[in-house]
Design a protein around this motif. Structure first.
Motif, mmCIF file in Angstrom:
data_model
loop_
_atom_site.group_PDB
_atom_site.id
_atom_site.type_symbol
_atom_site.label_atom_id
_atom_site.label_comp_id
_atom_site.label_asym_id
_atom_site.label_seq_id
_atom_site.Cartn_x
_atom_site.Cartn_y
_atom_site.Cartn_z
ATOM 1 N N TRP A 1 15.560 -17.364 23.798
ATOM 2 C CA TRP A 1 15.703 -18.644 24.500
ATOM 3 C C TRP A 1 14.548 -18.859 25.478
ATOM 4 O O TRP A 1 14.028 -19.970 25.606
ATOM 5 C CB TRP A 1 17.048 -18.699 25.231
ATOM 6 N N MET A 2 14.134 -17.790 26.165
ATOM 7 C CA MET A 2 13.002 -17.884 27.101
ATOM 8 C C MET A 2 11.771 -18.413 26.362
ATOM 9 O O MET A 2 11.096 -19.336 26.826
ATOM 10 C CB MET A 2 12.713 -16.508 27.699
ATOM 11 N N VAL A 3 11.487 -17.840 25.189
ATOM 12 C CA VAL A 3 10.315 -18.257 24.424
ATOM 13 C C VAL A 3 10.493 -19.708 23.956
ATOM 14 O O VAL A 3 9.589 -20.542 24.115
ATOM 15 C CB VAL A 3 10.093 -17.322 23.213
ATOM 16 N N MET B 1 9.769 -20.706 32.357
ATOM 17 C CA MET B 1 9.927 -19.871 31.164
ATOM 18 C C MET B 1 8.564 -19.498 30.581
ATOM 19 O O MET B 1 8.351 -18.380 30.146
ATOM 20 C CB MET B 1 10.772 -20.609 30.113
ATOM 21 N N ALA B 2 7.626 -20.450 30.605
ATOM 22 C CA ALA B 2 6.278 -20.146 30.121
ATOM 23 C C ALA B 2 5.653 -19.043 30.980
ATOM 24 O O ALA B 2 5.036 -18.105 30.458
ATOM 25 C CB ALA B 2 5.414 -21.404 30.140
ATOM 26 N N GLY B 3 5.863 -19.130 32.291
ATOM 27 C CA GLY B 3 5.351 -18.089 33.182
ATOM 28 C C GLY B 3 5.988 -16.741 32.884
ATOM 29 O O GLY B 3 5.315 -15.699 32.893
ATOM 30 N N SER B 4 7.284 -16.746 32.591
ATOM 31 C CA SER B 4 7.971 -15.492 32.278
ATOM 32 C C SER B 4 7.436 -14.902 30.971
ATOM 33 O O SER B 4 7.250 -13.686 30.863
ATOM 34 C CB SER B 4 9.476 -15.735 32.150
ATOM 35 N N VAL C 1 14.934 -15.828 34.044
ATOM 36 C CA VAL C 1 15.561 -16.341 32.819
ATOM 37 C C VAL C 1 17.074 -16.414 32.990
ATOM 38 O O VAL C 1 17.707 -17.428 32.696
ATOM 39 C CB VAL C 1 15.201 -15.447 31.614
ATOM 40 N N TRP C 2 17.648 -15.340 33.512
ATOM 41 C CA TRP C 2 19.108 -15.295 33.661
ATOM 42 C C TRP C 2 19.603 -16.270 34.710
ATOM 43 O O TRP C 2 20.709 -16.770 34.628
ATOM 44 C CB TRP C 2 19.572 -13.870 33.974
ATOM 45 N N ARG C 3 18.773 -16.535 35.710
ATOM 46 C CA ARG C 3 19.180 -17.508 36.710
ATOM 47 C C ARG C 3 19.436 -18.865 36.050
ATOM 48 O O ARG C 3 20.380 -19.569 36.387
ATOM 49 C CB ARG C 3 18.071 -17.632 37.758
#
Lengths: 273, 299
Positions: free
Chosen positions: A27-29, A241-244, B131-133
């Motif tokens: 999901w992050m990606v 999310m892009a930063g992560s 992300v989890w936040r």
């Protein structure tokens, strides 16, 4: 229960755990490629409708991500190189030389592993302030330049090197340092690779010390920059999310490429004398 | 005799040269700071001391006494214990169950599953906490959306003082179980196969084999893993720092977060050093407990 049913249940279980484990990362990606605000619409989409690179562009052009990436890379790789040298020399000495107080010193060193790193941080910060090393790369590297775990790992490995190999090299007139460079280091390659992975990843992901020692935005490492970015851009989910992704990707690639070597480090760390 | 003495001296000299870089780094940036922190915890080192060292005075145990009288510290300590006491066993339990599944004789794609389960371990804690936040967001988060399918109404995970710590525990279990899983898999593969063969010959069920063979043979590994996890979990910091800043109503304030804020936000460094040493004492206690239990187990 029939074996076929049991096998089916087992694989269903394994797959469910795999999906649960992967969902946040996938999901992050996916969200990092969504248009602004898309991820917060109802119902929340799992995949981007029109994938965009705009958040990566914004991070690169406006938000100094390349600088943070460079900072993280420089600190993690320098610490890895220096600590590999220091730890391997010390590990070699503990494994292959006889000197007074060797075992006592080593045991004392091992007992130091009980002390949580947070205990050292207050005085370490004052020391760095005194030396003018606050907000410098060297200041960020200092606590990682040698590690007890690293020395331990190398010592265990070098002990298995037969003494006859060293004696043979000495007979050929090799000095002690050449012995280390031409006999020990090449033999230690696998354990050095393992230790390098541990050190690099540990430094890359480290948060508390860089947060303390780097006071100026231009010197932040990726995790510190990311936590700081969160303050201003908490509503820009896709951007965060892009930063992560940028922060996580290098270590994930490293891990996938050298998985075997990394896992060996965990096994060796768990083995007691 | 003389030759031997010379040989020994040469060995010692070489060893000292090889040890010098690592040991001087550790002495300067580890041993000295630990000793300094200990001394500091008995002083009133604060923001004035930062400017002028001569203002710093020894005040005996006053920092420790003040800490013990501060309700916020007890709050932070009990939050940390909550995280450790619930989080660590949960983490280890999940690791064990997953390790047993991956290690099962009939399991296929073992390598693939192992890699997938391990991936969260190598990711940056700050990134996944962010992300989890978002996953926990009451209105737009995926988690509440998924729960909606089951007919469960929106839950404000990180905004509810009763739920914020469980939410952080869940994240920690997700991030960490892969690590202990690997150690368990190694422990499982060390159990000799003929023990199971013999049990099967005696007609022991799968469950009996697990209780009578797997669990006892795995005890040393379990003790090791539990203590490793406990010690790591006592140092809870980045998750609350990124996700909740210790809130809501200090429900996720941890000991290390409190130390960080006292030391590096308010510059009450003497006071913060005392907090650090209380944490150290707790971790030391559990380490000694582990050594004691391990000795009992192995004897």
């Amino acid at each position: 229960m029939k074996p076929a049913v049991r096998s089916w249940l087992l694989h269903a279980g394994l797959s469910i755990v795999a999906v649960l484990t992967m969902t946040p990362t996938v999901w992050m990606v996916a969200a990092s490629f969504m248009s602004p605000g898309e991820a917060s619409s109802t119902p929340p989409p799992f995949l981007p409708a029109h994938p965009t690179l705009e958040h990566y562009a914004a991070l690169t052009d406006r938000l100094h991500m390349p600088v943070y990436f460079f900072n993280s890379f420089l600190i993690a790789s320098s610490v890895t190189l220096v600590s590999l040298l220091a730890n391997s020399m010390a590990g070699f000495a503990f494994a292959k030389y006889r000197f007074k107080g060797r075992d006592r010193t080593f045991r004392l060193l091992l007992s130091g592993m009980v002390v949580p790193a947070q205990v050292t941080m207050l005085p370490l910060f004052l020391m760095m302030k005194k030396f003018g090393l606050v907000n410098t790369y060297v200041g960020a590297m200092v606590p990682g330049l040698a590690s007890i775990f690293g020395i331990f790992l190398i010592r265990q490995f070098v002990r298995s090197v037969p003494d006859s190999l060293l004696e043979a090299a000495r007979m050929d007139g090799a000095g002690e340092f050449r012995l280390y460079r031409t006999v020990i280091l090449p033999l230690c390659k696998p354990i050095l690779l393992t230790l390098a992975l541990f050190t690099f990843m540990g430094m890359w992901n480290d948060f508390m010390w860089p947060l303390i020692i780097m006071t100026d935005d231009a010197r932040y490492t990726l995790p510190v920059a990311l936590a700081n970015l969160m303050g201003e851009h908490v509503l820009d989910l896709e951007l965060m999310m892009a930063g992560s992704v940028i922060t996580v990707l290098p270590v994930v690639i490293l891990f996938l490429a050298f998985q075997r070597h990394y896992v060996r480090g965990i096994m060796l760390g768990g083995v007691k004398e | 005799m003389n030759l031997r003495r010379r040989y020994e001296r040469k060995q010692t000299a070489a060893a000292l040269l090889f040890l010098a870089p690592a040991l001087s780094v550790l002495a300067a940036f580890f041993v000295v700071p630990v000793a300094a922190a200990f001394l500091m915890s008995f002083t009133d080192f604060d923001i004035y001391g930062l400017g002028d060292l001569s203002t710093v005075r020894f005040i005996g145990f006053r920092n420790y006494l003040r800490i013990l009288e501060t309700p916020l510290f007890w709050k932070a300590l009990s939050n940390t214990f909550y995280f450790v006491v619930i989080g660590a066993p949960l983490s280890v339990g999940v690791s064990l169950v997953v390790a047993l599944m991956v290690n099962a004789r009939m399991a296929r794609f073992k390598g693939l599953f192992r890699t997938i389960y391990f991936l969260p371990v190598v990711t940056s804690l700050v990134a996944v906490a962010i992300v989890w936040r978002y996953l926990y967001h009451p209105a737009h988060g995926l988690l509440n959306h998924a729960l909606g399918w089951l007919g469960i109404g929106p839950v404000d995970w990180l905004g509810d003082p009763n739920l914020a710590m469980p939410a952080i525990i869940f994240l920690a279990v997700w991030k960490n179980f892969g690590y202990n899983m690997l150690i368990f898999i190694a422990g499982l593969s060390n159990i000799p196969d003929d023990l199971y063969e013999a049990a099967r010959m005696d007609g022991a069920s799968g469950w009996r084999q697990f209780v009578d063979i797997t669990l006892p043979m795995l005890t040393p590994t379990t003790v090791f893993v539990v203590m490793l996890t406990l010690i790591g979990y006592f140092q809870l910091f980045a998750e609350p720092y990124v996700m909740t800043q210790g809130g809501p109503l200090n429900a996720t304030l941890s000991v290390v977060l409190m130390m960080y804020e006292q030391g590096f936000r308010w510059w009450n460094m003497g006071y913060a050093a005392a907090i650090a040493f209380i944490l150290f004492a707790i971790i030391l206690f559990f380490t000694l407990l582990q050594m004691f239990i391990q000795r009992r187990v192995e004897a």
